[in-house]
Scaffold this motif. Structure first.
Motif, PDB file in Angstrom:
ATOM      1  N   SER A   1       0.831  -1.210   0.000  1.00  0.00           N
ATOM      2  CA  SER A   1       0.000   0.000   0.000  1.00  0.00           C
ATOM      3  C   SER A   1       0.859   1.251   0.000  1.00  0.00           C
ATOM      4  O   SER A   1       0.561   2.226  -0.692  1.00  0.00           O
ATOM      5  N   MET A   2       1.939   1.219   0.783  1.00  0.00           N
ATOM      6  CA  MET A   2       2.823   2.399   0.854  1.00  0.00           C
ATOM      7  C   MET A   2       3.476   2.671  -0.500  1.00  0.00           C
ATOM      8  O   MET A   2       3.592   3.821  -0.926  1.00  0.00           O
ATOM      9  N   ALA A   3       3.881   1.597  -1.199  1.00  0.00           N
ATOM     10  CA  ALA A   3       4.510   1.775  -2.515  1.00  0.00           C
ATOM     11  C   ALA A   3       3.511   2.395  -3.493  1.00  0.00           C
ATOM     12  O   ALA A   3       3.866   3.289  -4.273  1.00  0.00           O
ATOM     13  N   ALA A   4       2.248   1.946  -3.408  1.00  0.00           N
ATOM     14  CA  ALA A   4       1.215   2.497  -4.301  1.00  0.00           C
ATOM     15  C   ALA A   4       0.949   3.968  -3.952  1.00  0.00           C
ATOM     16  O   ALA A   4       0.817   4.815  -4.846  1.00  0.00           O
ATOM     17  N   LEU A   5       0.913   4.262  -2.655  1.00  0.00           N
ATOM     18  CA  LEU A   5       0.675   5.655  -2.221  1.00  0.00           C
ATOM     19  C   LEU A   5       1.800   6.566  -2.702  1.00  0.00           C
ATOM     20  O   LEU A   5       1.557   7.628  -3.272  1.00  0.00           O
ATOM     21  N   ARG A   6       3.035   6.126  -2.497  1.00  0.00           N
ATOM     22  CA  ARG A   6       4.183   6.946  -2.915  1.00  0.00           C
ATOM     23  C   ARG A   6       4.167   7.159  -4.424  1.00  0.00           C
ATOM     24  O   ARG A   6       4.386   8.257  -4.916  1.00  0.00           O
ATOM     25  N   HIS A   7       3.830   6.088  -5.153  1.00  0.00           N
ATOM     26  CA  HIS A   7       3.790   6.179  -6.609  1.00  0.00           C
ATOM     27  C   HIS A   7       2.776   7.240  -7.050  1.00  0.00           C
ATOM     28  O   HIS A   7       3.065   8.075  -7.909  1.00  0.00           O
ATOM     29  N   SER A   8       1.586   7.225  -6.410  1.00  0.00           N
ATOM     30  CA  SER A   8       0.550   8.196  -6.818  1.00  0.00           C
ATOM     31  C   SER A   8       0.927   9.606  -6.357  1.00  0.00           C
ATOM     32  O   SER A   8       0.719  10.573  -7.081  1.00  0.00           O
ATOM     33  N   LEU A   9       1.551   9.723  -5.156  1.00  0.00           N
ATOM     34  CA  LEU A   9       1.918  11.056  -4.663  1.00  0.00           C
ATOM     35  C   LEU A   9       3.037  11.688  -5.487  1.00  0.00           C
ATOM     36  O   LEU A   9       3.083  12.915  -5.638  1.00  0.00           O
ATOM     37  N   LYS A  10       3.925  10.840  -6.019  1.00  0.00           N
ATOM     38  CA  LYS A  10       5.038  11.371  -6.818  1.00  0.00           C
ATOM     39  C   LYS A  10       4.527  12.178  -8.003  1.00  0.00           C
ATOM     40  O   LYS A  10       5.152  13.123  -8.460  1.00  0.00           O
ATOM     41  N   GLU A  11       3.351  11.765  -8.511  1.00  0.00           N
ATOM     42  CA  GLU A  11       2.764  12.441  -9.675  1.00  0.00           C
ATOM     43  C   GLU A  11       1.822  13.581  -9.260  1.00  0.00           C
ATOM     44  O   GLU A  11       1.305  14.314 -10.097  1.00  0.00           O
ATOM     45  N   ASN A  12       1.605  13.731  -7.950  1.00  0.00           N
ATOM     46  CA  ASN A  12       0.674  14.752  -7.467  1.00  0.00           C
ATOM     47  C   ASN A  12       1.271  16.160  -7.647  1.00  0.00           C
ATOM     48  O   ASN A  12       2.442  16.374  -7.313  1.00  0.00           O
ATOM     49  N   PRO A  13       0.464  17.131  -8.152  1.00  0.00           N
ATOM     50  CA  PRO A  13       0.995  18.483  -8.367  1.00  0.00           C
ATOM     51  C   PRO A  13       1.586  19.105  -7.098  1.00  0.00           C
ATOM     52  O   PRO A  13       2.581  19.831  -7.161  1.00  0.00           O
ATOM     53  N   MET A  14       1.006  18.777  -5.915  1.00  0.00           N
ATOM     54  CA  MET A  14       1.541  19.340  -4.662  1.00  0.00           C
ATOM     55  C   MET A  14       2.996  18.953  -4.442  1.00  0.00           C
ATOM     56  O   MET A  14       3.764  19.689  -3.842  1.00  0.00           O
ATOM     57  N   VAL A  15       3.357  17.760  -4.912  1.00  0.00           N
ATOM     58  CA  VAL A  15       4.739  17.281  -4.756  1.00  0.00           C
ATOM     59  C   VAL A  15       5.579  17.809  -5.912  1.00  0.00           C
ATOM     60  O   VAL A  15       6.668  18.354  -5.718  1.00  0.00           O
ATOM     61  N   LYS A  16       5.021  17.695  -7.135  1.00  0.00           N
ATOM     62  CA  LYS A  16       5.791  18.079  -8.332  1.00  0.00           C
ATOM     63  C   LYS A  16       6.137  19.571  -8.311  1.00  0.00           C
ATOM     64  O   LYS A  16       7.272  19.952  -8.579  1.00  0.00           O
ATOM     65  N   GLU A  17       5.116  20.399  -7.952  1.00  0.00           N
ATOM     66  CA  GLU A  17       5.343  21.850  -7.991  1.00  0.00           C
ATOM     67  C   GLU A  17       6.378  22.293  -6.959  1.00  0.00           C
ATOM     68  O   GLU A  17       7.037  23.316  -7.132  1.00  0.00           O
ATOM     69  N   ARG A  18       6.500  21.532  -5.872  1.00  0.00           N
ATOM     70  CA  ARG A  18       7.489  21.908  -4.853  1.00  0.00           C
ATOM     71  C   ARG A  18       8.879  21.357  -5.185  1.00  0.00           C
ATOM     72  O   ARG A  18       9.836  21.567  -4.443  1.00  0.00           O
ATOM     73  N   GLY A  19       8.954  20.619  -6.302  1.00  0.00           N
ATOM     74  CA  GLY A  19      10.250  20.104  -6.764  1.00  0.00           C
ATOM     75  C   GLY A  19      10.872  19.104  -5.804  1.00  0.00           C
ATOM     76  O   GLY A  19      12.098  19.008  -5.690  1.00  0.00           O
ATOM     77  N   ILE A  20      10.013  18.365  -5.086  1.00  0.00           N
ATOM     78  CA  ILE A  20      10.522  17.417  -4.089  1.00  0.00           C
ATOM     79  C   ILE A  20      10.526  15.998  -4.642  1.00  0.00           C
ATOM     80  O   ILE A  20       9.549  15.558  -5.258  1.00  0.00           O
ATOM     81  N   LYS A  21      11.649  15.287  -4.404  1.00  0.00           N
ATOM     82  CA  LYS A  21      11.740  13.874  -4.791  1.00  0.00           C
ATOM     83  C   LYS A  21      11.236  13.081  -3.583  1.00  0.00           C
ATOM     84  O   LYS A  21      11.906  13.045  -2.545  1.00  0.00           O
ATOM     85  N   LEU A  22      10.036  12.523  -3.724  1.00  0.00           N
ATOM     86  CA  LEU A  22       9.423  11.845  -2.570  1.00  0.00           C
ATOM     87  C   LEU A  22       9.858  10.385  -2.536  1.00  0.00           C
ATOM     88  O   LEU A  22       9.322   9.556  -3.261  1.00  0.00           O
ATOM     89  N   SER A  23      10.836  10.100  -1.672  1.00  0.00           N
ATOM     90  CA  SER A  23      11.269   8.697  -1.526  1.00  0.00           C
ATOM     91  C   SER A  23      10.512   8.086  -0.338  1.00  0.00           C
ATOM     92  O   SER A  23       9.631   8.720   0.240  1.00  0.00           O
ATOM     93  N   PHE A  24      10.878   6.864   0.046  1.00  0.00           N
ATOM     94  CA  PHE A  24      10.229   6.232   1.204  1.00  0.00           C
ATOM     95  C   PHE A  24      10.691   6.861   2.522  1.00  0.00           C
ATOM     96  O   PHE A  24      10.000   6.773   3.536  1.00  0.00           O
ATOM     97  N   MET A  25      11.875   7.459   2.506  1.00  0.00           N
ATOM     98  CA  MET A  25      12.491   7.916   3.758  1.00  0.00           C
ATOM     99  C   MET A  25      11.604   8.853   4.596  1.00  0.00           C
ATOM    100  O   MET A  25      11.508   8.670   5.811  1.00  0.00           O
TER     101      MET A  25
END
Ligand code: CAO
Length: 264
Positions: free
Chosen positions: A66-90
């Motif tokens: 579930s966490m891998a699926a969540l991270r995968h979907s969040l990576k494409e989320n504009p809130m993450v993309k626009e902030r230029g953040i690489k969202l890893s598991f850490m």
């Protein structure tokens, strides 16, 4: 004729002949010695001190599907993309650890050298082992208890950038209260982490692997499985506390929506 036969029978068979050793000419290098300094010297000092601590080990596996699926979907989320953040598991590992530490404050404590006093730390300054070209460093994210997952991700990015340049300051490298080591970003499943004295616990995270597991209906399914190996100071931490803390960390990571319930 008889003499001739006897002579023939005394000849050694080909298999008993001494084998010829062929020694190819191998170029031999020259041994090289160099002083142990910088990060390596600091590692030698701190790890020697740490190994005076009686370590207790505890391992478990975490289903990260579930966490891998969540991270995968969040990576494409504009809130993450626009902030230029690489969202890893850490950031999730670190925030989930802080949330679990609320319930087990003894794991966020420190002990003095003689082990006569224990100090329960108010801040969750969570360190993370970082592999750099200069060697191992362990910067820490300060006050994780007051940070969102996104705040942790931003702070991680800052620390990683400075760490890779070798320009982290003393503030970022000291004052840690609990440590995680994500060796899985390089490889491996289990590890045996060494406590960062005067902290009392550390976790080593293995590689997320797709493996077959049973679901609740008894069917074999694909699962993203990750191992965690904890080490704790057995003078002040008992195995049950470590196991209960690990169980809670596991609940948060296996069911990321439960993190919302306990977020402050
Ligand atoms: N399993 C599988 N994949 C993982 C993973 C794991 N446990 N941890 C990270 N990854 C993935 C990341 O998600 C990322 O994938 P994407 O590019 O698809 O997003 C990729 O591996 C690279 O991650 P990263 O290393 O850039 O970033 P991170 O935030 O996951 O990790 C850090 C940061 C500093 C922990 C890591 O770079 C590092 O140095 N790890 C080694 C720690 C170490 O040396 N420990 C031993 C200490 S004792 O000597």
């Amino acid at each position: 004729k008889a003499v001739e036969r006897e002579t023939t029978s005394q000849q050694p068979s080909p298999s008993t002949k001494t084998p010829q050793i062929i020694r190819p000419s191998v170029p031999v290098g020259v041994d090289r010695s160099e002083p142990i300094k910088g990060f390596k010297k600091a590692m030698a000092k701190s790890m020697t001190a740490s190994l005076r601590i009686p370590h207790f080990g505890y391992c478990d596996e975490i289903d990260m599907t579930s966490m891998a699926a969540l991270r995968h979907s969040l990576k494409e989320n504009p809130m993450v993309k626009e902030r230029g953040i690489k969202l890893s598991f850490m950031p999730f590992f670190i925030k989930a650890a802080s949330m679990a530490l609320h319930h087990f404050p003894v794991l966020n404590s420190s002990v003095d050298e003689a082990c006569e006093n224990i100090t329960y730390k108010a801040s969750h300054n969570i360190g993370f082992a970082m592999d750099t070209s200069l060697g191992l460093i362990v910067p820490n994210v300060k006050n994780v208890q007051s940070l969102s997952v996104m705040d942790v991700a931003i702070e991680l990015a800052r620390l990683q950038e400075l760490g890779n340049k070798g320009s982290l300051g003393a503030t970022d490298l000291t004052g840690g209260t609990f440590t995680l080591s994500n060796i899985g970003s390089i490889g491996g499943t289990y590890a045996k982490p060494v406590i960062m004295s005067p902290e009392v616990a550390i976790g080593a995270i293995g590689r997320v692997q797709v493996l077959p597991r049973f679901n609740s209906k008894g069917e074999v399914v694909r699962a993203s499985i990750m191992q965690v190996s904890w080490s704790a100071d057995h003078r002040v931490i008992d195995g049950a506390s470590m196991a209960r803390f690990s169980n809670l960390w596991k609940v948060y990571l296996e069911n990321p929506s439960t993190m919302i319930l306990d977020l402050k």
